[in-house]
Structures are given as structure tokens and as C-alpha cells.
Scaffold this active site. Structure first.
Site, PDB file in Angstrom:
ATOM      1  N   ASP A 140      36.195  38.097 -41.364  1.00  0.00           N
ATOM      2  CA  ASP A 140      36.293  38.972 -42.526  1.00  0.00           C
ATOM      3  C   ASP A 140      35.038  39.851 -42.526  1.00  0.00           C
ATOM      4  OD1 ASP A 140      34.247  37.399 -43.529  1.00  0.00           O
ATOM      5  OD2 ASP A 140      35.298  36.798 -45.357  1.00  0.00           O
TER       6      ASP A 140
ATOM      7  N   CYS B  30      33.071  34.102 -40.858  1.00  0.00           N
ATOM      8  CA  CYS B  30      33.018  34.686 -42.207  1.00  0.00           C
ATOM      9  C   CYS B  30      31.588  34.476 -42.697  1.00  0.00           C
ATOM     10  CB  CYS B  30      34.081  34.082 -43.130  1.00  0.00           C
ATOM     11  SG  CYS B  30      33.924  32.331 -43.499  1.00  0.00           S
TER      12      CYS B  30
ATOM     13  N   THR C   5      30.240  32.063 -44.459  1.00  0.00           N
ATOM     14  CA  THR C   5      29.785  30.672 -44.284  1.00  0.00           C
ATOM     15  C   THR C   5      30.512  29.916 -43.166  1.00  0.00           C
ATOM     16  OG1 THR C   5      31.467  29.911 -45.823  1.00  0.00           O
ATOM     17  CG2 THR C   5      29.306  30.459 -46.761  1.00  0.00           C
TER      18      THR C   5
ATOM     19  N   GLY D 164      35.318  29.007 -45.584  1.00  0.00           N
ATOM     20  CA  GLY D 164      36.625  29.501 -46.038  1.00  0.00           C
ATOM     21  C   GLY D 164      37.593  29.602 -44.878  1.00  0.00           C
TER      22      GLY D 164
ATOM     23  N   HIS E 298      34.968  14.946 -29.128  1.00  0.00           N
ATOM     24  CA  HIS E 298      35.577  13.907 -29.965  1.00  0.00           C
ATOM     25  C   HIS E 298      36.808  14.397 -30.717  1.00  0.00           C
ATOM     26  CE1 HIS E 298      31.723  11.219 -30.323  1.00  0.00           C
ATOM     27  NE2 HIS E 298      31.846  11.770 -29.112  1.00  0.00           N
TER      28      HIS E 298
ATOM     29  N   HIS F 141      39.462   8.742 -28.646  1.00  0.00           N
ATOM     30  CA  HIS F 141      39.557   9.938 -29.503  1.00  0.00           C
ATOM     31  C   HIS F 141      41.006  10.418 -29.601  1.00  0.00           C
ATOM     32  CE1 HIS F 141      35.270   9.846 -29.418  1.00  0.00           C
ATOM     33  NE2 HIS F 141      35.229  10.046 -28.107  1.00  0.00           N
TER      34      HIS F 141
HETATM   35  C1  RB5 Z   1      33.164  36.759 -48.509  1.00  0.00           C
HETATM   36  O1  RB5 Z   1      32.269  37.275 -49.432  1.00  0.00           O
HETATM   37  C2  RB5 Z   1      32.917  35.273 -48.318  1.00  0.00           C
HETATM   38  O2  RB5 Z   1      33.395  34.586 -49.423  1.00  0.00           O
HETATM   39  C3  RB5 Z   1      33.589  34.803 -47.066  1.00  0.00           C
HETATM   40  O3  RB5 Z   1      33.076  35.521 -45.979  1.00  0.00           O
HETATM   41  C4  RB5 Z   1      33.415  33.339 -46.699  1.00  0.00           C
HETATM   42  O4  RB5 Z   1      32.065  32.986 -46.696  1.00  0.00           O
HETATM   43  C5  RB5 Z   1      34.235  32.369 -47.413  1.00  0.00           C
HETATM   44  O5  RB5 Z   1      34.181  31.161 -47.163  1.00  0.00           O
END
Ligand code: RB5
Length: 149
Positions: A8, A65, A67, A70, A98, A133
Site C-alpha cells: 500500500d 505496508c 507495519t 495489516g 518451520h 513441522h
Molecule cells: C496505512 O496508513 C497503514 O495503516 C498500513 O500501511 C498498515 O500499516 C496497516 O497495517
């Protein structure tokens, strides 16, 4: 090996860096976008990459993304997907050996580019260990089947 990659807006710069890195190594990678900083919804990209992996169009997938979280939550909703959020090389290796993870999720706001590229190389270089595994992965498949909506 055929790879597919998606992101994203929060992971776009990291995705571009990974594509450049893999291309330099002559690894075939299909880039499904996004291609700009415009805000987009990560579940659509997670679904597309997951479907390419499940259909066999790609052997493995990478999702970026902000983090990585998501993307992993969304991709793991597709039966047969084992998506792992990783921010260190030890886990990158372990999740192939694993868990036989088939999608690697990375957070651009969590890991720097240098570490992320090292994680990608480690993940791609590791192989599934099989044996005990295998039984555990079979149990995950059974969980999917038992809890189908
Ligand atoms: C977008 O702002 C952010 O929410 C997305 O990139 C991600 O980190 C979601 O888990």
C-alpha cells in the site's frame, strides 16, 4: 523462482527497493503495485498477492505496508496462505524452515531498507525443514477447514 510483490502507500518505497534489489539478482518478480503515494486499501493488495501464490502463478509473495501487520492479517484470511510479519533475520529464516511461510510481510515504518533487504535474502535462501513441522502445518490446514465461514 517466480515472486509476486504488492504494497500500500505505507510500504511503497520499501516495495520499490525490494523490486530493484531482486531484479539486480535476476529474480523474476511481478509488481502488482501500488505505484504512487496516493492512499489505497491494503487488503486488496494482500488478496491479489495471496491469490497469485495459491493459484501457483507465483511461488512466493512479499507484501509491504506501514507495519506489515495489516497485510499479514488480510493475507492469512486466504486458505493455504502462511503470511509472516518479520523484522529480523533469525525469524526470516525460522519462518521458512518451520512454518514454510509463503508470504513475507514487511513494515516500511518498522525496518530500515538495509535490514529489510537482508531479511528478504535470508527468507528466500532458507528452505522448509519438513518432518515434525509438516505435521503442524497439516494441523493448521485442519484448523482452516474446521473453522470455514
Ligand atoms: C496505512 O496508513 C497503514 O495503516 C498500513 O500501511 C498498515 O500499516 C496497516 O497495517
Amino acid at each position: 523462482m517466480k515472486l509476486t510483490i504488492g504494497c500500500d502507500h505505507g510500504g511503497r518505497r520499501l516495495k520499490d527497493a525490494i523490486v530493484a534489489h531482486l531484479t539486480k539478482q535476476h529474480i523474476q518478480v511481478a509488481d502488482i503495485g501500488t505505484y504512487s503515494d496516493d492512499s489505497v486499501d491494503f487488503p486488496s493488495y494482500a488478496e491479489e498477492v495471496a491469490h497469485q501464490v495459491i493459484s501457483g502463478e507465483a511461488d512466493l509473495g512479499i507484501l509491504c505496508c506501514g507495519t506489515g501487520i495489516g497485510m499479514s492479517i488480510a493475507a492469512n484470511k486466504v486458505a493455504g496462505i502462511r503470511a509472516a510479519v518479520v523484522s529480523d533475520c533469525f525469524s526470516a529464516q525460522a519462518t521458512r524452515e518451520h512454518n514454510n511461510s509463503n508470504i513475507l510481510c514487511l513494515g516500511e515504518r518498522v525496518v530500515g531498507e538495509g535490514l529489510a533487504l537482508r531479511i528478504v535474502d535470508t527468507w528466500l535462501g532458507a528452505t522448509f525443514g519438513g518432518e515434525r513441522h509438516e505435521r503442524r502445518l497439516q494441523m493448521i490446514t485442519e484448523l482452516e477447514q474446521k473453522n470455514e465461514m
